[in-house]
Structures are given as C-alpha cells and as structure tokens.
Design a protein around this motif. Structure first.
Motif, short mmCIF file in Angstrom:
data_model
loop_
_atom_site.label_atom_id
_atom_site.label_comp_id
_atom_site.label_asym_id
_atom_site.label_seq_id
_atom_site.Cartn_x
_atom_site.Cartn_y
_atom_site.Cartn_z
N MET A 176 -6.58 -13.97 -3.63
CA MET A 176 -7.03 -13.31 -2.85
C MET A 176 -5.93 -11.37 -2.60
O MET A 176 -6.76 -11.27 -2.27
CB MET A 176 -6.84 -13.81 -1.53
CG MET A 176 -8.10 -12.98 -0.25
SD MET A 176 -7.75 -13.76 1.11
CE MET A 176 -6.23 -14.13 1.74
N LEU A 177 -5.29 -11.76 -2.87
CA LEU A 177 -4.58 -10.43 -2.08
C LEU A 177 -4.42 -9.80 -3.90
O LEU A 177 -4.45 -8.55 -3.85
CB LEU A 177 -2.69 -11.08 -2.23
CG LEU A 177 -2.67 -11.56 -0.62
CD1 LEU A 177 -1.13 -12.14 -0.84
CD2 LEU A 177 -2.65 -10.31 0.12
N ALA A 178 -4.48 -10.77 -5.32
CA ALA A 178 -5.34 -9.37 -6.14
C ALA A 178 -6.20 -9.45 -6.07
O ALA A 178 -6.34 -8.26 -6.24
CB ALA A 178 -4.75 -10.90 -7.38
N PHE A 179 -7.75 -10.26 -5.56
CA PHE A 179 -8.43 -9.44 -5.25
C PHE A 179 -8.52 -8.06 -4.31
O PHE A 179 -8.79 -7.29 -4.84
CB PHE A 179 -9.22 -10.63 -4.92
CG PHE A 179 -10.82 -9.96 -5.10
CD1 PHE A 179 -11.69 -9.55 -5.95
CD2 PHE A 179 -11.15 -9.38 -4.08
CE1 PHE A 179 -13.36 -9.09 -5.41
CE2 PHE A 179 -12.87 -8.92 -3.43
CZ PHE A 179 -13.13 -8.67 -4.05
N ALA A 180 -7.64 -8.02 -3.32
CA ALA A 180 -7.37 -7.52 -1.93
C ALA A 180 -7.38 -5.80 -3.10
O ALA A 180 -7.48 -5.13 -2.56
CB ALA A 180 -7.50 -7.78 -0.56
N PHE A 181 -5.75 -6.14 -3.43
CA PHE A 181 -5.27 -5.20 -4.10
C PHE A 181 -5.08 -4.62 -4.63
O PHE A 181 -5.76 -2.88 -5.21
CB PHE A 181 -4.24 -4.96 -4.90
CG PHE A 181 -2.75 -5.77 -3.65
CD1 PHE A 181 -1.89 -4.32 -3.25
CD2 PHE A 181 -2.70 -6.81 -2.30
CE1 PHE A 181 -0.57 -4.86 -1.97
CE2 PHE A 181 -1.75 -6.61 -1.49
CZ PHE A 181 -1.02 -5.14 -1.38
N GLU A 182 -6.18 -5.26 -6.44
CA GLU A 182 -7.04 -4.47 -7.19
C GLU A 182 -8.11 -3.65 -6.49
O GLU A 182 -8.76 -2.62 -7.02
CB GLU A 182 -7.70 -5.20 -8.08
CG GLU A 182 -6.65 -6.16 -9.26
CD GLU A 182 -6.73 -7.09 -10.21
OE1 GLU A 182 -8.35 -7.50 -9.57
OE2 GLU A 182 -6.41 -8.06 -10.70
#
Length: 300
Positions: A176-182
């Motif tokens: 989820m954090l990978a998605f949000a930061f990207e």
C-alpha cells in the motif's frame, strides 16, 4: 529483471490501466480519470465492457446481437472521446462475456490498476457501492480505484491536491505504501499519512488514569509510524510527507482529510473466511463517506 524479482521488491508493474465502461455517466468519469492516470504512468489504457449474457440482458426483449451492438457502441464512444483528450495515448478495448465482477477481476489480473465508476450519494459525499464494484474489489489483488462523476479530472480541485494514505502499524503495509508513494511522486503532490490508535484495553480498568500515559503511548506510536515511513521517504526523496497520528478512528479522520485530497489510499487485507472476503471497517467507512477518489490496495 524478472517479474518475480520485481514483485519481491514490491514494485508495482506498470503494464496498463484498465477501466470498466458501460456507457453510464459514472463509467465515463472513471474512464476520463483512468486515461489521465495512464498518461501519468506512460502506459496504455484498456477499456473493458463485460457482457453478462444470457443471464442478465441489458433490457427485456433484447437479443444477443443488440447487446453486443450496445456494448461496442459504448466502448467506441468512450475511446473516441479519450483519444480526442489524449491524442498520444494508446487505447484498446475488450468485451468479455461473463458476470461483470468476475470478468473485470480477470481483466485486472495483468493490469497495474483497475478503475471503476461508482454513483455518489446524492448531495452527500461518498460512494454508493454497487454489488459489481464491491465484488470486483474483493475478487482481485490488483489495486482498484473507485471514481464518481464528481471526481472528473477536468473538474475543479484536481491539480496537485495532496494524496492521503491510511497506515496501520499492526499491518504489513509495504504494498500500500509503495502504491501511495509512487502515486504522489508521479503526481508531484504532497503525501499525508494518517494513523488512528487506541489505548490498550487494560487501561479501561485503571481507576486513576494518568494523562502522561496517553502522551507516552502517542509518542511511541508516532515513532513507529515514522519508522514505517522512513524507507519510503528515502526511496522517494522528492515526496513531501506529513503525518497525522491521533487517538481515535482512522476512518473518520481519513474521510475528513479526503475533502482536500486528490486521492485517498486505503488497504484491504487478503483474508479469507467462511463468510467470504470483505472490507475492513476503515476501508468501508472511507468508501461510503470520502469526498475524493479512493484507491483500495490489497495486502497480506
């Protein structure tokens, strides 16, 4: 680098963006949102119309040819509009046969993102989640974004509005954090991480509660949230990150933050039970009350 190796690094593979199209105003708004997202990602856009035949024809009395012609027209009109808006965008169309939720979930399997339209709640903010959208969300591991007519990217307030993500220190939220930061990085917008916490149950039975205990717990939780975000801050140094750690419901705070957000990201646990898969209370609250598009990212 092999796709399996990329998955281990928790990098979301940008194959293409898929969007469900059925000719409704909600699906047209979703298609415009998806096209803008595909341009940001520099990937193709796939329009998908699932034809549920013969179990549920669009209107009584219509034959298979009529249904197919209507589906082809909906796809053609959507593609024509989006090509006018984004001349350089590669757009393809698919019209699978089957139950819409299952067909959309299958189409999402090799996509980076699936976008679906959803009706707004009249004059209120939030989404009216139909059975197809809800079933699709819980049937795929691919991130799903729900969009209302009010979320049209050509409308006001879209620009570089902040992205809001709900984090949970008790969950494995890397995907989820990978998605949000990207997303924040490609949009060039700030990212706000929101976490709500509760006092341990044992404090319910303490006759004389010391307020310092609450401050100590909040400080400890804040440190844990910062530690959770630290690797992603290093990986995406251009993303300006703020945190909101508080005692209370994360769902309510995320809904409040959605009023100024361009996108809200929440997680959904990949958990199976005899009653089937379901959304957690935070995702449920955000979907029903958020004033911005909502991305639902499945995680372990």
């Amino acid at each position: 680098m092999t796709p399996g190796h990329r998955a281990k690094e928790l990098v979301i593979v940008d194959n293409h963006v898929a969007v469900g199209v059925d000719g409704s105003a909600e699906s047209r708004a979703a298609a415009r949102w998806a096209a803008r997202e595909a341009v940001l990602r520099q990937v193709p856009l796939r329009l998908v119309h699932a034809v549920d035949w013969p179990l549920d024809p669009v209107l009584p009395g219509l034959g298979r040819q009529d249904v197919d012609r209507w589906a082809d027209q909906a796809l053609a009109e959507a593609a024509e509009e989006l090509r006018r808006r984004h001349p350089g965008l590669e757009i393809t169309s698919r019209c699978p046969t089957g139950r819409p939720a299952a067909a959309l979930a299958a189409e999402a399997a090799d996509a980076a993102l699936l976008v679906l339209g959803s009706r707004g709640l009249g004059g209120l903010v939030g989404f009216l989640i139909g059975s197809v959208a809800l079933s699709t969300v819980t049937a795929t591991d691919t991130p799903v974004v729900l969009v209302r007519v009010a979320d049209d990217p050509d409308g006001p307030g879209t620009g570089a509005a902040e992205l809001v993500v709900g984090v949970d220190i008790h969950e494995a939220g890397d995907r989820m954090l990978a998605f949000a930061f990207e997303e924040a990085d490609r949009r060039g917008c700030p990212l706000r991480a929101v976490h709500g916490w509760k006092m341990p149950p044992a404090y319910t039975y303490v006759p004389f509660f010391d307020p310092d205990n609450e401050r100590d717990v909040e400080l400890s939780v804040t440190h844990m949230v910062d530690d959770m975000l630290l690797p992603w801050r290093h990986k995406f140094p251009d993303v300006r990150v703020t945190t909101s750690v508080f005692l209370g419901s994360a769902g309510g705070r995320l809904v409040q933050a959605s009023r100024e957000a361009g996108l809200v990201v929440v997680g959904r646990r990949l958990r199976r039970s005899p009653l089937g898969v379901h959304l957690g209370p935070v995702a449920h609250a955000v979907l029903h009350h958020a004033a911005a598009p909502v991305a639902i990212v499945a995680h372990a």
